[in-house]
Scaffold this motif. Structure first.
Motif, mmCIF file in Angstrom:
data_model
loop_
_atom_site.group_PDB
_atom_site.id
_atom_site.type_symbol
_atom_site.label_atom_id
_atom_site.label_comp_id
_atom_site.label_asym_id
_atom_site.label_seq_id
_atom_site.Cartn_x
_atom_site.Cartn_y
_atom_site.Cartn_z
ATOM 1 N N VAL A 114 0.859 -1.189 0.000
ATOM 2 C CA VAL A 114 0.000 0.000 0.000
ATOM 3 C C VAL A 114 0.890 1.232 0.000
ATOM 4 C CG1 VAL A 114 -1.831 1.256 1.185
ATOM 5 C CG2 VAL A 114 -1.781 -1.246 1.270
ATOM 6 N N LEU A 115 0.751 2.061 -1.021
ATOM 7 C CA LEU A 115 1.545 3.286 -1.164
ATOM 8 C C LEU A 115 0.780 4.447 -0.533
ATOM 9 C CD1 LEU A 115 4.099 4.579 -2.412
ATOM 10 C CD2 LEU A 115 2.761 4.988 -4.481
ATOM 11 N N LEU A 116 1.404 5.118 0.447
ATOM 12 C CA LEU A 116 0.725 6.158 1.221
ATOM 13 C C LEU A 116 1.145 7.572 0.845
ATOM 14 C CD1 LEU A 116 1.162 4.539 4.778
ATOM 15 C CD2 LEU A 116 -0.719 4.220 3.177
ATOM 16 N N LEU A 127 -4.454 5.920 8.608
ATOM 17 C CA LEU A 127 -4.449 4.703 7.800
ATOM 18 C C LEU A 127 -3.343 3.748 8.232
ATOM 19 C CD1 LEU A 127 -5.790 3.158 5.558
ATOM 20 C CD2 LEU A 127 -4.319 4.317 3.900
ATOM 21 N N LYS A 128 -2.190 4.276 8.594
ATOM 22 C CA LYS A 128 -1.098 3.407 9.060
ATOM 23 C C LYS A 128 -1.530 2.610 10.288
ATOM 24 C CE LYS A 128 3.243 4.404 9.174
ATOM 25 N NZ LYS A 128 4.558 5.011 9.408
ATOM 26 N N ALA A 137 2.972 -3.759 7.919
ATOM 27 C CA ALA A 137 4.103 -3.066 8.540
ATOM 28 C C ALA A 137 4.770 -2.192 7.492
ATOM 29 C CB ALA A 137 5.108 -4.068 9.109
ATOM 30 N N SER A 138 5.450 -1.154 7.944
ATOM 31 C CA SER A 138 6.194 -0.270 7.035
ATOM 32 C C SER A 138 7.497 -0.949 6.640
ATOM 33 C CB SER A 138 6.489 1.068 7.713
ATOM 34 O OG SER A 138 5.308 1.775 7.997
ATOM 35 N N ILE A 139 7.690 -1.144 5.347
ATOM 36 C CA ILE A 139 8.939 -1.755 4.880
ATOM 37 C C ILE A 139 9.830 -0.734 4.169
ATOM 38 C CG2 ILE A 139 7.931 -4.050 4.682
ATOM 39 C CD1 ILE A 139 7.845 -3.570 1.617
ATOM 40 N N ALA A 140 9.281 0.452 3.909
ATOM 41 C CA ALA A 140 10.029 1.552 3.298
ATOM 42 C C ALA A 140 9.215 2.818 3.520
ATOM 43 C CB ALA A 140 10.247 1.311 1.803
ATOM 44 N N SER A 141 9.786 3.955 3.214
ATOM 45 C CA SER A 141 9.072 5.215 3.372
ATOM 46 C C SER A 141 7.795 5.209 2.537
ATOM 47 C CB SER A 141 9.980 6.372 2.938
ATOM 48 O OG SER A 141 9.291 7.598 3.045
ATOM 49 N N ASN A 142 6.663 5.416 3.193
ATOM 50 C CA ASN A 142 5.343 5.491 2.538
ATOM 51 C C ASN A 142 4.879 4.174 1.917
ATOM 52 O OD1 ASN A 142 4.746 8.267 3.052
ATOM 53 N ND2 ASN A 142 6.194 8.838 1.443
ATOM 54 N N VAL A 143 5.524 3.066 2.300
ATOM 55 C CA VAL A 143 5.107 1.768 1.764
ATOM 56 C C VAL A 143 4.838 0.808 2.929
ATOM 57 C CG1 VAL A 143 5.706 -0.224 0.342
ATOM 58 C CG2 VAL A 143 6.444 2.064 -0.349
ATOM 59 N N LEU A 154 -9.189 -5.374 3.566
ATOM 60 C CA LEU A 154 -8.485 -4.186 3.099
ATOM 61 C C LEU A 154 -9.450 -3.251 2.366
ATOM 62 C CD1 LEU A 154 -5.916 -2.567 2.678
ATOM 63 C CD2 LEU A 154 -5.417 -3.978 0.670
ATOM 64 N N GLN A 155 -10.292 -3.824 1.530
ATOM 65 C CA GLN A 155 -11.271 -3.018 0.795
ATOM 66 C C GLN A 155 -12.240 -2.323 1.755
ATOM 67 O OE1 GLN A 155 -13.903 -5.303 -1.718
ATOM 68 N NE2 GLN A 155 -14.439 -3.548 -2.980
ATOM 69 N N ASN A 156 -12.737 -3.063 2.733
ATOM 70 C CA ASN A 156 -13.669 -2.477 3.699
ATOM 71 C C ASN A 156 -13.013 -1.373 4.519
ATOM 72 O OD1 ASN A 156 -15.761 -4.148 2.901
ATOM 73 N ND2 ASN A 156 -15.375 -5.677 4.483
ATOM 74 N N LEU A 157 -11.723 -1.562 4.845
ATOM 75 C CA LEU A 157 -10.994 -0.539 5.590
ATOM 76 C C LEU A 157 -10.914 0.756 4.793
ATOM 77 C CD1 LEU A 157 -9.125 0.640 7.747
ATOM 78 C CD2 LEU A 157 -7.234 -0.608 6.679
ATOM 79 N N LEU A 158 -10.513 0.650 3.542
ATOM 80 C CA LEU A 158 -10.372 1.849 2.708
ATOM 81 C C LEU A 158 -11.719 2.526 2.470
ATOM 82 C CD1 LEU A 158 -7.751 0.541 0.109
ATOM 83 C CD2 LEU A 158 -7.359 2.038 2.072
ATOM 84 N N LEU A 159 -12.779 1.720 2.332
ATOM 85 C CA LEU A 159 -14.117 2.287 2.156
ATOM 86 C C LEU A 159 -14.568 3.018 3.421
ATOM 87 C CD1 LEU A 159 -15.930 -0.630 0.264
ATOM 88 C CD2 LEU A 159 -15.528 1.687 -0.625
ATOM 89 N N SER A 160 -14.328 2.410 4.577
ATOM 90 C CA SER A 160 -14.761 3.013 5.840
ATOM 91 C C SER A 160 -14.024 4.319 6.123
ATOM 92 C CB SER A 160 -14.559 2.037 6.996
ATOM 93 O OG SER A 160 -13.178 1.808 7.235
ATOM 94 N N GLN A 161 -12.784 4.442 5.615
ATOM 95 C CA GLN A 161 -11.984 5.648 5.835
ATOM 96 C C GLN A 161 -12.104 6.636 4.675
ATOM 97 O OE1 GLN A 161 -10.390 6.284 8.684
ATOM 98 N NE2 GLN A 161 -10.994 4.303 9.534
#
Length: 313
Positions: A114-116, A127-128, A137-143, A154-161
């Protein structure tokens, strides 16, 4: 009352210095949630007294839970009642699934990224935190990454937010280009996920509750209050670990990973105390209509199925 159990329970409560707020959340999740979701404050005060919480501590704890949006209060006459809020219901459902219903599928070597970078600072922090709840978990900056995540969650999370148009999701695959690459992936996981911390917590959990299991198995005078105490303490401590455990594929974890040992121990001990503890809970728990309604049928599916014939109360 079993004197050895009393000593072990009292010692555990003293050493762990349990949070009243968190403990009440466990009682709601383990007991109240499957009895209609509402309980009187007087009932909570009575039930929590066996954990050393006085009336003032319980009132303070439920006030904080209301302030944080987990519970909502209703007053009928001179009596206050508390129930889970609609906004926190999803959190209770997710916790319920993690604790009582084990689901661990075989890994397909894929990763969800997920790119933030398109989010502002406030939304990125929100969102994090929510993604970490799903095991990312964060594996790189903004990823942020997770091996083969649950797409629906994941879909429900993004929809709820309301963030479906603000993030980019990639699918990646672990390529075994040479024999030594797999240990490198496991080291990457150990760096970015709390593997060592979780292993230590599982070790302590097993040590603590193996003693309780031995005492309960060899006891013929455990009373309902002690069963209730052990039931809540067990789920409370297990919940605190599981909500931190990202439930990664076993292929990415150390060979001596203890999650299955802890789950087996929890299942066996819970079966021994659940219905006696239920008897104690029902003795004091009240709603505005009086006695608690019957258990929801889903309750009996916990840990692969509870032995209903053991419930005499």
């Amino acid at each position: 009352m079993n004197s050895k159990l009393k000593l072990a329970i009292d010692d555990f409560i003293t050493k762990e210095m349990l949070s009243g707020t968190s403990l009440i959340m466990t009682v709601f999740g383990d007991c109240v949630h499957h009895h209609g979701g509402i309980i009187s404050l007087a009932s909570l005060i009575q039930l929590m007294s066996v954990f050393g919480l006085n009336e003032r501590s319980v009132r303070t704890a439920v006030f904080r839970l209301v302030q944080n949006g987990w519970l909502v209060s209703e007053k009928i006459g001179r009596t206050s009642y508390y129930r889970v809020t609609e906004s926190s219901l999803n959190g209770f459902t997710l916790a319920d699934t993690k604790i009582y219903n084990f689901n661990h599928k075989e890994w397909d070597q894929s990763w969800d990224l997920v790119l933030l970078s398109s989010l502002d600072i406030d939304n990125k922090q929100i969102l994090k935190k929510e993604l970490e709840w799903l095991g990312f978990a964060s594996i790189a900056s903004n990823v942020m990454a997770y091996p083969s995540c649950d797409k629906l969650k994941l879909q429900n999370l993004l929809l709820s937010q309301n963030m479906t148009d603000q993030v980019v999701i990639f699918k990646a695959e672990t390529l075994q280009l040479w024999q030594e690459s797999y240990p490198t992936v496991k080291r990457m996981v150990e760096v970015n996920w709390p593997i060592l911390e979780l292993h230590s917590r599982y070790e302590k959990f097993i040590q603590d509750f193996r003693e309780f299991l031995n005492l309960v198995e060899n006891s013929d005078d455990m009373d309902a209050a002690q069963a209730f105490q052990i039931r809540i303490l067990l789920i409370h401590q297990f919940r605190r670990i599981l909500l931190k455990d990202p439930n990664l594929p076993f292929e990415l974890l150390p060979s001596n990973w203890l999650s299955l040992n802890a789950r087996n121990l929890s299942s066996n001990l819970y079966q021994l105390v659940v219905f006696a503890g239920e008897e104690y809970f029902m003795q004091f728990a009240r709603t505005s209509e009086g006695f608690m309604p019957p258990l929801h049928p889903m309750f009996y599916k916990r840990f692969g199925g509870l032995k209903v014939e053991e419930m005499d109360a």
